[in-house]
Enzyme design. Structure first.
Site, PDB file in Angstrom:
ATOM      1  N   GLU A 149       0.756  -1.301   0.163  1.00  0.00           N
ATOM      2  CA  GLU A 149       0.051  -0.020  -0.021  1.00  0.00           C
ATOM      3  C   GLU A 149       0.691   1.233   0.040  1.00  0.00           C
ATOM      4  OE1 GLU A 149      -2.853  -0.306   3.226  1.00  0.00           O
ATOM      5  OE2 GLU A 149      -3.830  -2.095   2.543  1.00  0.00           O
ATOM      6  N   ASN A 196       2.266  -5.063  -3.359  1.00  0.00           N
ATOM      7  CA  ASN A 196       0.752  -5.577  -3.003  1.00  0.00           C
ATOM      8  C   ASN A 196       0.223  -4.210  -2.628  1.00  0.00           C
ATOM      9  OD1 ASN A 196      -0.886  -7.727  -2.322  1.00  0.00           O
ATOM     10  ND2 ASN A 196      -0.999  -6.869  -0.106  1.00  0.00           N
ATOM     11  N   HIS A 232     -10.122  -6.873  -1.773  1.00  0.00           N
ATOM     12  CA  HIS A 232     -11.238  -6.437  -0.705  1.00  0.00           C
ATOM     13  C   HIS A 232     -12.399  -5.627  -1.464  1.00  0.00           C
ATOM     14  CE1 HIS A 232      -8.763  -7.806   2.575  1.00  0.00           C
ATOM     15  NE2 HIS A 232      -7.846  -7.008   2.154  1.00  0.00           N
ATOM     16  N   GLU A 261      -5.995 -10.821  -1.139  1.00  0.00           N
ATOM     17  CA  GLU A 261      -6.748 -10.624   0.134  1.00  0.00           C
ATOM     18  C   GLU A 261      -8.035 -10.602  -0.202  1.00  0.00           C
ATOM     19  OE1 GLU A 261      -5.180  -7.261   2.502  1.00  0.00           O
ATOM     20  OE2 GLU A 261      -3.068  -7.712   1.739  1.00  0.00           O
ATOM     21  N   ASP A 263     -11.949 -10.892  -0.499  1.00  0.00           N
ATOM     22  CA  ASP A 263     -13.318 -10.952   0.121  1.00  0.00           C
ATOM     23  C   ASP A 263     -14.295 -10.188  -0.267  1.00  0.00           C
ATOM     24  OD1 ASP A 263     -12.182  -8.632   1.518  1.00  0.00           O
ATOM     25  OD2 ASP A 263     -11.813  -9.693   3.593  1.00  0.00           O
TER      26      ASP A 263
HETATM   27  C1  XIL Z   1      -5.543  -6.794   8.560  1.00  0.00           C
HETATM   28  C2  XIL Z   1      -5.644  -8.095   9.413  1.00  0.00           C
HETATM   29  O1  XIL Z   1      -6.652  -8.789   8.776  1.00  0.00           O
HETATM   30  C3  XIL Z   1      -5.884  -7.740  10.866  1.00  0.00           C
HETATM   31  O2  XIL Z   1      -5.941  -8.980  11.621  1.00  0.00           O
HETATM   32  C4  XIL Z   1      -5.135  -6.796  11.453  1.00  0.00           C
HETATM   33  O3  XIL Z   1      -5.210  -6.268  12.756  1.00  0.00           O
HETATM   34  C5  XIL Z   1      -4.931  -5.228  10.376  1.00  0.00           C
HETATM   35  O4  XIL Z   1      -4.363  -5.863   9.223  1.00  0.00           O
HETATM   36  N1  XIL Z   1      -4.734  -4.921   4.093  1.00  0.00           N
HETATM   37  C6  XIL Z   1      -3.617  -5.663   4.207  1.00  0.00           C
HETATM   38  C7  XIL Z   1      -3.713  -6.530   5.523  1.00  0.00           C
HETATM   39  O5  XIL Z   1      -2.521  -5.722   3.738  1.00  0.00           O
HETATM   40  O6  XIL Z   1      -2.464  -6.886   6.126  1.00  0.00           O
HETATM   41  C8  XIL Z   1      -4.889  -6.119   6.295  1.00  0.00           C
HETATM   42  O7  XIL Z   1      -4.776  -7.082   7.459  1.00  0.00           O
HETATM   43  C9  XIL Z   1      -6.070  -5.869   5.430  1.00  0.00           C
HETATM   44  C10 XIL Z   1      -5.793  -4.760   4.629  1.00  0.00           C
END
Ligand code: XIL
Length: 354
Positions: A149, A196, A232, A261, A263
């Site tokens: 990010e 990422n 996401h 990631e 969802d």
């Molecule tokens: C999130 C985790 O799922 C949580 O458990 C933690 O508290 C915070 O981070 N983008 C990312 C991940 O790259 O590392 C994040 O994960 C979600 C958003």
């Protein structure tokens, strides 16, 4: 013939049933793609968690255990215990491990954020961190999210400890990202190195900026192997054509794409369950469509969901408990419509162009 020799048809049916993939993991194998899940060793004591994970997924990524915050309780200490447990689990079950992540503006320990180091000192600290962590998992982690990010939605670099506050290269644009990739490559020349990012799945200012960066890195020989698109999905209307075009242009740069990631958040009631049944079907369609886009993109080699079960998804807290139920398995570890839909999409592997 089947009537005259009924046992033959029974045997044939049996063979067909055995040949048919039984799990998402099997189906992904056949489609020549990796299917993964973010995991937390905390839940390894729950049998349904570990059995679902090992049966259905061929890849894991520690949800938090490899972040600075988890690995570095203080400046002198590296605490690999939780991450090692995950790697061990993966090895026992012949799963691949993605590492996440080495450089990020958030989820850093207090001690790191609260000091006033010079850029040189900070640079030495990051170099040491990347070398030690990547070396620790050398040969075990096949792909790293080196930087997470780094860009904002306007396509500008995010202000951060590593970039410009104070930054390891006095704020010289993407130089700090390039540096991190070089250090990671030094520590494990065989690991695949990924950048990422969130909300860069479609063509937009952010993905344009990342595209320009990857192109530049490739031209200058900065060792980058892939892009992780987090995926996401918070609205139920992703722009699929735009994702298709975006994936295609990154793939043409000769790099890999991992969906890292995924969802698909749904409105949920207080019990964490989806409010509208229709949403579950919409979610299934989205998983299927993303699976299809990945299979159609030559460089897209992995799809990973951000968790195993809705029971332990980060969406709960990320959206103040109004949205959740974003994964493939419900809170009782039952496969949701999204599971079947993704499995079927992967089953159409003829769509894949090698
Ligand atoms: C999130 C985790 O799922 C949580 O458990 C933690 O508290 C915070 O981070 N983008 C990312 C991940 O790259 O590392 C994040 O994960 C979600 C958003």
């Amino acid at each position: 013939m089947y009537f005259r020799y009924p046992h033959v048809s029974v045997i044939l049916l049996f063979i067909v049933a055995t040949l048919r993939a039984q799990t998402l993991r099997d189906e992904a194998n056949r489609a020549d793609i990796l299917i993964g899940a973010a995991v937390n060793a905390h839940y390894f004591s729950e049998a349904a968690y570990t059995s679902t994970l090992a049966r259905e997924f061929g890849m894991v990524e520690p949800e938090d255990a490899m972040k600075w915050e988890s690995l570095r309780p203080d400046e002198k200490t590296f605490n690999f215990a939780k991450a090692d447990r995950i790697v061990e689990f993966a090895q026992t079950h012949s799963m691949k491990v993605r590492g996440h992540n080495l450089v990020w503006g958030t989820h850093n320990p207090e001690w790191l954020m609260q000091t006033n180091r010079t850029p040189q000192q900070l640079s030495a600290l990051l170099h040491d961190h990347i070398s030690r962590v990547v070396d620790h998992f050398r040969g075990k982690v096949f792909a790293w999210d080196v930087v997470n990010e780094g860009f904002n939605e306007r396509g500008k670099l995010r202000d951060s400890l590593w970039f410009n506050q104070p930054g390891i290269g006095a704020g010289e644009g993407i130089a700090y990202i390039a540096q991190a990739f070089r250090w990671a490559h030094e520590a494990d020349p065989n690991a695949l190195l990924f950048y990422n990012e969130a909300e860069a799945e479609e063509t937009n200012l952010k993905s344009d900026a990342i595209y320009a960066m990857v192109k530049d890195f490739r031209q200058r020989g900065v060792p980058i192997d892939g892009i992780g698109f987090q995926m996401h999905i918070f609205n139920l209307a992703p722009n699929f054509p735009s994702i298709t075009v975006n994936f295609a242009r990154f793939s043409k740069l000769g790099i890999q794409i991992h969906i890292t990631e995924m969802d698909v958040a749904l409105p949920v009631a207080a019990d964490g369950k989806a409010i509208n049944v229709a949403d579950l079907q919409r979610q299934a369609d989205i998983y299927a469509e993303i699976g299809k886009i990945c299979l159609q993109t030559p460089g897209c080699t992995a799809i990973q969901t951000w968790g195993v079960t809705d029971k332990y998804s980060w969406l709960g807290w990320a959206t103040h408990k109004t949205k959740g139920a974003g994964l493939l398995f419900d809170r009782q570890y039952q496969p949701k419509p999204a599971y079947k839909a993704l499995e079927q999409a992967l089953g159409k592997r003829s769509a894949r162009q090698h």
